[in-house]
Write a protein that holds these residues in place. Structure first.
Motif, PDB file in Angstrom:
ATOM      1  N   HIS A  62     -37.414 -13.751 -32.760  1.00 54.93           N
ATOM      2  CA  HIS A  62     -36.630 -13.856 -32.052  1.00 54.93           C
ATOM      3  C   HIS A  62     -35.051 -14.804 -32.931  1.00 54.93           C
ATOM      4  O   HIS A  62     -35.152 -15.036 -33.513  1.00 54.93           O
ATOM      5  CB  HIS A  62     -36.349 -14.493 -30.190  1.00 54.93           C
ATOM      6  CG  HIS A  62     -35.883 -15.525 -30.380  1.00 54.93           C
ATOM      7  ND1 HIS A  62     -37.208 -16.686 -30.550  1.00 54.93           N
ATOM      8  CD2 HIS A  62     -35.479 -16.392 -29.502  1.00 54.93           C
ATOM      9  CE1 HIS A  62     -37.287 -18.016 -30.508  1.00 54.93           C
ATOM     10  NE2 HIS A  62     -35.796 -17.518 -29.771  1.00 54.93           N
ATOM     11  N   HIS A  64     -32.810 -16.809 -31.889  1.00 54.81           N
ATOM     12  CA  HIS A  64     -32.295 -18.610 -32.504  1.00 54.81           C
ATOM     13  C   HIS A  64     -32.400 -19.495 -33.910  1.00 54.81           C
ATOM     14  O   HIS A  64     -33.337 -18.714 -34.433  1.00 54.81           O
ATOM     15  CB  HIS A  64     -32.811 -19.039 -31.230  1.00 54.81           C
ATOM     16  CG  HIS A  64     -32.489 -19.614 -29.688  1.00 54.81           C
ATOM     17  ND1 HIS A  64     -33.370 -19.152 -29.152  1.00 54.81           N
ATOM     18  CD2 HIS A  64     -31.380 -19.039 -29.695  1.00 54.81           C
ATOM     19  CE1 HIS A  64     -32.858 -19.051 -27.487  1.00 54.81           C
ATOM     20  NE2 HIS A  64     -31.237 -18.804 -27.828  1.00 54.81           N
ATOM     21  N   ASP A  66     -32.958 -21.904 -34.642  1.00 49.38           N
ATOM     22  CA  ASP A  66     -33.956 -22.824 -34.894  1.00 49.38           C
ATOM     23  C   ASP A  66     -35.429 -21.591 -35.271  1.00 49.38           C
ATOM     24  O   ASP A  66     -36.073 -22.308 -35.780  1.00 49.38           O
ATOM     25  CB  ASP A  66     -34.911 -23.479 -33.691  1.00 49.38           C
ATOM     26  CG  ASP A  66     -34.866 -23.551 -32.728  1.00 49.38           C
ATOM     27  OD1 ASP A  66     -34.101 -22.112 -32.440  1.00 49.38           O
ATOM     28  OD2 ASP A  66     -35.932 -24.133 -31.932  1.00 49.38           O
ATOM     29  N   HIS A  67     -34.979 -20.404 -35.076  1.00 52.14           N
ATOM     30  CA  HIS A  67     -36.006 -19.498 -35.344  1.00 52.14           C
ATOM     31  C   HIS A  67     -35.862 -18.622 -36.593  1.00 52.14           C
ATOM     32  O   HIS A  67     -36.615 -18.161 -37.614  1.00 52.14           O
ATOM     33  CB  HIS A  67     -37.019 -18.688 -34.437  1.00 52.14           C
ATOM     34  CG  HIS A  67     -37.239 -19.189 -33.110  1.00 52.14           C
ATOM     35  ND1 HIS A  67     -38.660 -19.601 -33.451  1.00 52.14           N
ATOM     36  CD2 HIS A  67     -36.933 -20.503 -32.590  1.00 52.14           C
ATOM     37  CE1 HIS A  67     -38.736 -20.135 -32.283  1.00 52.14           C
ATOM     38  NE2 HIS A  67     -37.675 -21.117 -32.202  1.00 52.14           N
ATOM     39  N   HIS A 166     -37.535 -14.486 -22.490  1.00 54.53           N
ATOM     40  CA  HIS A 166     -36.716 -15.434 -23.576  1.00 54.53           C
ATOM     41  C   HIS A 166     -35.342 -15.761 -23.283  1.00 54.53           C
ATOM     42  O   HIS A 166     -34.765 -16.028 -22.830  1.00 54.53           O
ATOM     43  CB  HIS A 166     -37.732 -16.311 -24.502  1.00 54.53           C
ATOM     44  CG  HIS A 166     -36.490 -18.096 -25.824  1.00 54.53           C
ATOM     45  ND1 HIS A 166     -36.555 -18.681 -24.640  1.00 54.53           N
ATOM     46  CD2 HIS A 166     -36.355 -17.050 -26.447  1.00 54.53           C
ATOM     47  CE1 HIS A 166     -36.030 -19.320 -25.530  1.00 54.53           C
ATOM     48  NE2 HIS A 166     -35.554 -19.033 -26.685  1.00 54.53           N
ATOM     49  N   ASP A 192     -41.231 -18.351 -28.387  1.00 54.38           N
ATOM     50  CA  ASP A 192     -40.562 -19.361 -27.541  1.00 54.38           C
ATOM     51  C   ASP A 192     -40.500 -18.749 -26.046  1.00 54.38           C
ATOM     52  O   ASP A 192     -40.357 -17.721 -26.345  1.00 54.38           O
ATOM     53  CB  ASP A 192     -38.928 -19.878 -27.651  1.00 54.38           C
ATOM     54  CG  ASP A 192     -38.934 -20.660 -28.201  1.00 54.38           C
ATOM     55  OD1 ASP A 192     -39.847 -21.169 -28.754  1.00 54.38           O
ATOM     56  OD2 ASP A 192     -37.364 -21.204 -29.258  1.00 54.38           O
ATOM     57  N   HIS A 416     -37.220 -21.157 -21.067  1.00 57.00           N
ATOM     58  CA  HIS A 416     -38.227 -22.396 -21.918  1.00 57.00           C
ATOM     59  C   HIS A 416     -38.947 -22.252 -20.876  1.00 57.00           C
ATOM     60  O   HIS A 416     -38.877 -22.874 -19.886  1.00 57.00           O
ATOM     61  CB  HIS A 416     -38.239 -23.248 -22.960  1.00 57.00           C
ATOM     62  CG  HIS A 416     -37.610 -23.188 -24.312  1.00 57.00           C
ATOM     63  ND1 HIS A 416     -38.295 -22.834 -24.971  1.00 57.00           N
ATOM     64  CD2 HIS A 416     -36.289 -23.155 -23.870  1.00 57.00           C
ATOM     65  CE1 HIS A 416     -37.452 -22.506 -26.363  1.00 57.00           C
ATOM     66  NE2 HIS A 416     -36.181 -23.551 -25.791  1.00 57.00           N
TER      67      HIS A 416
HETATM   68 ZN   LIG Z   1     -35.378 -19.724 -28.357  1.00 54.44          ZN
END
Ligand SMILES: [Zn+2]
Length: 471
Positions: A62, A64, A66-67, A166, A192, A416
């Motif tokens: 996805h 975000h 942090d991904h 998510h 996530d 989450h």
């Molecule tokens: Zn996420």
């Protein structure tokens, strides 16, 4: 032989990046940025832990940061494979990465001004806008949920995705590969995973365990706890808005641009439709990133719940209602401060560390008539955290500002899954091996213990950074 090595989100929440070494292909599951305290963010500047030139593809769960946030670094260091993701994820990642490059540049310029005078060498930004634009050329395979993609004919390597519930376009990833004796094996990476019963995204799909899941890589952000219920949080939110309206004051809602903004707009729209909020009260959507992302929900409405999709297709978007004001320019944003109440302002950033919310706070946090509604997690050290911890005054743009506004903190809007849903998901997947990632050590170990009780014959691992396992 097949292996997985964990190069991020191992013992921490951010920096998701897992390397799959299969018979004739090397793949990454996500390539995310480390975020949070200084020591964690420094990990972005270390070696990725593998040679980007040898990676054939990235499967992105996805959009975000942090991904997806280390994709520009991966490309800069020689990656020339393909990036696979759902249709919305490509568009979201583009906006998120460009926004991040802008923030990195601003931070760099600020540090350079301050620190060069002190003789300190300032590190170059992790990546630039140019790096991001160049990386976007590699996002060359987008797909719908359920669509099978062949990665290697020779080794019968395939993957497909299912809805992770998510954020818009978020995916669980199913990789089917051949085991040591040529038998079919399946790895499931949750990315996530959502908590279900949200207004816009669908509930997460149940795990698809045929063929049996050999390895489950599961997130554990809330592995040791539950949220407050979503319904209760919506009620609390509406009560906070209603009591602010009685004061004829300003409501400030610091918002995360992706998913949270759209959920808040959805609830404000509902309040207006039902008469719980007067139609003429202006609601300012005052964040360029959130405006652009909200448009993606219209473009990709087939990834939303059916009723939302139908409303958007019928030109009855839940994000457009009487009184909504799209605030594109900085001048328009500044002008809101001098408008009389009642009014509602949604502005970034979510933790009040930057963006347009800061000038609104400077102008309004010291007024009794203001209400600040906090709808997201506030990390240690942020302005938002200082306010919820009860500071009497805060510094904004170098000025001391008294905190006189009414403050509401609403905790149940997380995207989450809570502990109960994570355990139920693992149980339904019933894998041979579980790898617990994307959590603080306590969250991961609590989840490991509980999955262990639910699945006594499953081997459970809490991988450390750089640790490699045969799968
Ligand atoms: Zn996420």
């Amino acid at each position: 032989m097949a292996y997985i090595t964990f190069h991020g989100a191992a013992g921490t929440v951010t920096g998701s990046c897992h390397l799959l070494q299969l018979k004739d292909r090397q793949l990454l599951l996500d390539c995310g940025q480390f975020q949070g305290p200084w020591e964690i963010e420094q990990l972005n500047y270390k070696s990725l832990g593998f040679d980007p030139k040898e990676i054939d593809g990235v499967i992105l769960s996805h959009g975000h940061l942090d991904h997806c946030g280390r994709i520009p670094v991966l490309v800069e260091q020689g990656f020339s494979g393909r990036i696979y993701c759902t249709h919305p994820t490509k568009d979201i990642a583009r906006l998120i990465l460009l926004d991040s490059a802008y923030v990195l540049k601003e931070e760099f310029m600020w540090k350079q001004r301050k620190l060069t005078r002190a003789g300190v060498q300032v590190k170059n930004p992790l990546y630039s806008m140019e790096n991001v634009y160049y990386s976007l050329d590699f996002f060359n395979k987008t797909m719908n949920y359920g669509e099978s993609v062949e990665l290697s004919k020779d080794s019968r390597l395939m993957f497909h995705t299912k809805d992770a519930g998510h954020i818009l376009g978020s995916a669980q990833v199913y990789v089917d590969y051949a085991g040591p004796d040529g038998e079919k094996r399946r790895l499931l990476y949750t990315g996530d995973i959502g908590d279900g019963d949200r207004p816009i995204v669908n509930n997460p799909d149940a795990p698809e365990a045929n063929p049996a899941i050999h390895a489950l890589v599961i997130e554990s952000t809330y592995g040791d706890r539950e949220h407050k219920s979503y319904e209760d949080s919506v009620v609390e939110f509406e009560e906070a808005v209603a009591s602010a309206m009685k004061k004829n004051g300003t409501v400030l809602i610091p918002t995360f641009a992706l998913e949270r903004t759209q959920e808040i707009l959805y609830h404000l729209g509902n309040m207006k439709k039902s008469g719980r909020l007067a139609k003429d009260i202006p609601v300012f959507l005052n964040s360029p990133l959130a405006i652009d992302i909200t448009r993606l929900y219209t473009k990709h409405c087939n990834f939303c719940q059916k009723d939302i999709m139908n409303e958007i297709k019928d030109k009855r978007s839940p994000f457009v209602f009487p009184g909504i004001r799209i605030t594109e320019t900085a001048e328009e944003s500044m002008a809101i401060n001098s408008l009389p109440g009642p009014k509602i302002i949604l502005a970034g950033s979510g933790m009040m560390t930057g963006g347009r919310i800061k000038h609104h706070l400077k102008h309004m946090l010291w007024k009794d008539s203001t209400t600040l509604i906090i709808v997201g997690f506030q990390a240690e050290g942020t302005l938002g955290r200082k306010i919820i911890d009860g500071a009497d005054t805060v510094k904004i743009f170098g000025e001391t500002i008294a905190v006189r506004a009414d403050i509401y903190t609403i905790n149940g809007f997380s995207a989450h899954a809570g502990r109960r849903h994570l355990i139920a998901f693992a149980k339904a997947a019933s894998p041979k091996n579980v790898f617990i990632v994307h959590g603080e050590p306590k969250s991961s170990s609590d989840l490991a213990e509980n999955i262990g009780k639910a699945l006594p014959n499953t081997r459970i691992f809490e991988p450390k950074m750089g640790e490699k396992f045969e799968i």
